[in-house]
Design a protein around this motif. Structure first.
Motif, PDB file in Angstrom:
ATOM      1  N   VAL A 128       0.862  -1.183   0.000  1.00  0.00           N
ATOM      2  CA  VAL A 128       0.000   0.000   0.000  1.00  0.00           C
ATOM      3  C   VAL A 128       0.897   1.232   0.000  1.00  0.00           C
ATOM      4  O   VAL A 128       1.946   1.253   0.643  1.00  0.00           O
ATOM      5  N   THR A 129       0.494   2.246  -0.758  1.00  0.00           N
ATOM      6  CA  THR A 129       1.331   3.430  -0.933  1.00  0.00           C
ATOM      7  C   THR A 129       0.584   4.689  -0.502  1.00  0.00           C
ATOM      8  O   THR A 129      -0.643   4.708  -0.424  1.00  0.00           O
ATOM      9  N   ASP A 130       1.366   5.731  -0.251  1.00  0.00           N
ATOM     10  CA  ASP A 130       0.809   7.038   0.109  1.00  0.00           C
ATOM     11  C   ASP A 130      -0.168   6.935   1.273  1.00  0.00           C
ATOM     12  O   ASP A 130      -1.247   7.553   1.270  1.00  0.00           O
ATOM     13  N   VAL A 131       0.215   6.175   2.275  1.00  0.00           N
ATOM     14  CA  VAL A 131      -0.646   5.986   3.442  1.00  0.00           C
ATOM     15  C   VAL A 131      -0.385   7.105   4.444  1.00  0.00           C
ATOM     16  O   VAL A 131       0.759   7.340   4.848  1.00  0.00           O
ATOM     17  N   ALA A 132      -1.440   7.799   4.825  1.00  0.00           N
ATOM     18  CA  ALA A 132      -1.298   8.907   5.768  1.00  0.00           C
ATOM     19  C   ALA A 132      -1.033   8.380   7.175  1.00  0.00           C
ATOM     20  O   ALA A 132      -1.637   7.408   7.609  1.00  0.00           O
ATOM     21  N   TRP A 133      -0.099   9.031   7.844  1.00  0.00           N
ATOM     22  CA  TRP A 133       0.211   8.765   9.251  1.00  0.00           C
ATOM     23  C   TRP A 133       0.777   7.367   9.496  1.00  0.00           C
ATOM     24  O   TRP A 133       0.479   6.728  10.496  1.00  0.00           O
ATOM     25  N   THR A 134       1.601   6.893   8.542  1.00  0.00           N
ATOM     26  CA  THR A 134       2.308   5.636   8.778  1.00  0.00           C
ATOM     27  C   THR A 134       3.243   5.813   9.976  1.00  0.00           C
ATOM     28  O   THR A 134       3.884   6.854  10.136  1.00  0.00           O
ATOM     29  N   GLY A 135       3.323   4.805  10.796  1.00  0.00           N
ATOM     30  CA  GLY A 135       4.118   4.884  12.013  1.00  0.00           C
ATOM     31  C   GLY A 135       3.358   5.494  13.171  1.00  0.00           C
ATOM     32  O   GLY A 135       3.812   5.432  14.313  1.00  0.00           O
ATOM     33  N   VAL A 136       2.201   6.097  12.879  1.00  0.00           N
ATOM     34  CA  VAL A 136       1.359   6.695  13.910  1.00  0.00           C
ATOM     35  C   VAL A 136       0.081   5.893  14.079  1.00  0.00           C
ATOM     36  O   VAL A 136      -0.317   5.565  15.202  1.00  0.00           O
ATOM     37  N   ALA A 137      -0.578   5.589  12.972  1.00  0.00           N
ATOM     38  CA  ALA A 137      -1.834   4.846  13.010  1.00  0.00           C
ATOM     39  C   ALA A 137      -1.608   3.429  13.536  1.00  0.00           C
ATOM     40  O   ALA A 137      -0.714   2.726  13.079  1.00  0.00           O
ATOM     41  N   ARG A 138      -2.443   3.036  14.477  1.00  0.00           N
ATOM     42  CA  ARG A 138      -2.359   1.682  15.032  1.00  0.00           C
ATOM     43  C   ARG A 138      -3.068   0.667  14.144  1.00  0.00           C
ATOM     44  O   ARG A 138      -2.769  -0.529  14.185  1.00  0.00           O
ATOM     45  N   HIS A 139      -4.020   1.148  13.364  1.00  0.00           N
ATOM     46  CA  HIS A 139      -4.825   0.260  12.522  1.00  0.00           C
ATOM     47  C   HIS A 139      -4.976   0.886  11.143  1.00  0.00           C
ATOM     48  O   HIS A 139      -4.956   2.105  10.992  1.00  0.00           O
ATOM     49  N   LEU A 140      -5.164   0.019  10.141  1.00  0.00           N
ATOM     50  CA  LEU A 140      -5.361   0.476   8.773  1.00  0.00           C
ATOM     51  C   LEU A 140      -6.607  -0.168   8.176  1.00  0.00           C
ATOM     52  O   LEU A 140      -6.814  -1.374   8.311  1.00  0.00           O
ATOM     53  N   ALA A 141      -7.421   0.655   7.522  1.00  0.00           N
ATOM     54  CA  ALA A 141      -8.522   0.150   6.718  1.00  0.00           C
ATOM     55  C   ALA A 141      -8.005   0.088   5.286  1.00  0.00           C
ATOM     56  O   ALA A 141      -7.782   1.123   4.651  1.00  0.00           O
ATOM     57  N   VAL A 142      -7.784  -1.131   4.782  1.00  0.00           N
ATOM     58  CA  VAL A 142      -7.112  -1.343   3.495  1.00  0.00           C
ATOM     59  C   VAL A 142      -8.118  -1.784   2.449  1.00  0.00           C
ATOM     60  O   VAL A 142      -8.911  -2.704   2.676  1.00  0.00           O
ATOM     61  N   LEU A 143      -8.075  -1.132   1.278  1.00  0.00           N
ATOM     62  CA  LEU A 143      -8.841  -1.601   0.129  1.00  0.00           C
ATOM     63  C   LEU A 143      -7.949  -2.529  -0.689  1.00  0.00           C
ATOM     64  O   LEU A 143      -6.858  -2.140  -1.101  1.00  0.00           O
ATOM     65  N   ALA A 144      -8.428  -3.745  -0.917  1.00  0.00           N
ATOM     66  CA  ALA A 144      -7.639  -4.737  -1.638  1.00  0.00           C
ATOM     67  C   ALA A 144      -8.500  -5.415  -2.691  1.00  0.00           C
ATOM     68  O   ALA A 144      -9.739  -5.365  -2.639  1.00  0.00           O
ATOM     69  N   ALA A 145      -7.833  -6.036  -3.659  1.00  0.00           N
ATOM     70  CA  ALA A 145      -8.552  -6.852  -4.631  1.00  0.00           C
ATOM     71  C   ALA A 145      -9.114  -8.070  -3.911  1.00  0.00           C
ATOM     72  O   ALA A 145      -8.409  -8.719  -3.133  1.00  0.00           O
ATOM     73  N   PRO A 146     -10.378  -8.413  -4.133  1.00  0.00           N
ATOM     74  CA  PRO A 146     -10.998  -9.523  -3.395  1.00  0.00           C
ATOM     75  C   PRO A 146     -10.496 -10.871  -3.892  1.00  0.00           C
ATOM     76  O   PRO A 146      -9.861 -10.963  -4.950  1.00  0.00           O
ATOM     77  N   PRO A 147     -10.759 -11.927  -3.153  1.00  0.00           N
ATOM     78  CA  PRO A 147     -10.378 -13.271  -3.624  1.00  0.00           C
ATOM     79  C   PRO A 147     -11.029 -13.587  -4.963  1.00  0.00           C
ATOM     80  O   PRO A 147     -12.042 -12.995  -5.349  1.00  0.00           O
TER      81      PRO A 147
END
Length: 358
Positions: A128-147
């Motif tokens: 994942v790229t251009d993620v805001a607050w990396t190293g600060v955020a404890r959790h990430l809501a990630v959009l991914a290609a589904p199975p």
């Protein structure tokens, strides 16, 4: 005093104890400010109480984000309250404790496969790229290609505390990095294409809210400075050239604010208006981004040399304006999105759709 006014006043009171500072690799966010916001229940505003939030309306969450943006608060409130948190709630995924910062990862190439640990368990692989607050955020809501075999996108909740992020910052010094997901386990839910588009639009709208608030504050500071600063025996604001610059700034701020408010209202109408939300958010992001060039430049011109110093407050917002303008989709990308969607409606519906959105 309305509930929303009370929210704004509370955020301002908390901000008054946390002066803006230049972000550095050693101090990349205002942890103390976030702790005080969490203690006051403000990191759960707009999120349902039954999900662990503090309750309230979308407008309350927007008010928190706007106030923090105008006050140069170095915390992930926009991502937490307007993007990741609501997306997890809408997808019926468990919301992490609202005291723990959540960010969103919407760009990159991530694939998911089903896990044998349960129906809502998945394994993510990719970057994942251009993620805001990396190293600060404890959790990430990630959009991914589904199975394989599933349409739409997968929204996955990832524990980011153990993931190593690249050390990248935007012009304001806010962390914006990449994360490698190598077989990371996560809970998730499959979103329809419309739901995934709505989440991306939420991110653009969150940045528009921040831009609009910061633009408004920069204008207020510039008007105040022009009224106080004496030149040739009279205030700068008495000179016609300065008056013209202030008027141009005011026009840009008003237009950006109007489109942002319209997009917030569209978002508050619910999922039945998901398509309108995408178009309204696109229009808001384009207009707010365009306003940055005029307002930031004019503000520094009116302030003169003092506005460029580290000690002056102006740069805390103008550097954020220049950075936020390019995030969550550029003006070009959202202009193309807006134009394509309006054109697809056909000539018979073009005007009605255009006026409904903006």
């Amino acid at each position: 005093m309305s509930d929303q006014d009370l929210v704004v006043e509370t955020v301002r009171d908390i901000l008054s104890a946390h002066e803006p500072f230049v972000l550095t690799p050693e101090r990349c966010w205002d942890e103390g400010l976030w702790a005080d916001l969490a203690a006051a229940g403000l990191t759960g505003v707009g999120l349902p109480e039954e999900c662990g939030g503090s309750g309230g309306e979308l407008a309350d969450a927007v008010a928190v984000v706007r106030t923090l943006a105008a006050g140069s608060g170095a915390v992930p409130a926009a991502e937490h309250l307007l993007v990741a948190g609501p997306a997890l709630v809408e997808a019926s995924l468990d919301l992490p404790p609202v005291e723990e910062p959540i960010s969103a990862a919407l760009t990159g190439e991530v694939t998911a496969k089903a896990s044998d640990e349960g129906r809502d368990r998945f394994v993510l692989t990719g970057t994942v790229t251009d993620v805001a607050w990396t190293g600060v955020a404890r959790h990430l809501a990630v959009l991914a290609a589904p199975p394989a075999g599933l349409d739409g996108a997968l929204l996955a909740l990832v524990d980011a505390s153990a993931l190593e992020a690249s050390r990248v910052v935007n012009l304001a010094g806010e962390p914006r990095g990449s994360l490698v997901l190598d077989g990371v386990k996560a809970t998730g839910a499959v979103l329809s294409p419309a739901q995934a588009d709505r989440m991306r639009a939420r991110y653009a709208l969150a940045r528009s809210v921040q831009l609009s608030a910061a633009l408004e504050q920069v204008l207020a500071w510039t008007v105040q400075y022009a009224g106080e600063r004496q030149q040739f025996g009279r205030p700068l604001a008495k000179f016609q050239a300065i008056q013209m610059e202030l008027a141009e700034m005011a026009g840009e701020v008003t237009a950006a604010g109007a489109l942002t408010d319209a997009a917030v209202q569209a978002l508050g109408l619910g999922e039945d208006y998901a398509h309108d939300v995408v178009l309204a958010a696109a229009a808001a992001k384009v207009r707010a981004g365009a306003a940055v060039e005029v307002v930031a430049r004019r503000a520094h011109q009116v302030h003169g040399a003092i506005g460029f110093t580290q000690e002056h407050r102006l740069h805390h917002l103008t550097r954020r304006l220049w950075a936020w303008r390019d995030e969550a989709g550029s003006e070009l990308s959202w202009s193309l999105e807006l134009g394509a969607n309006l054109a697809a409606a056909g000539t018979g519906e073009l005007w009605s759709r255009l006026t409904r959105v903006v």
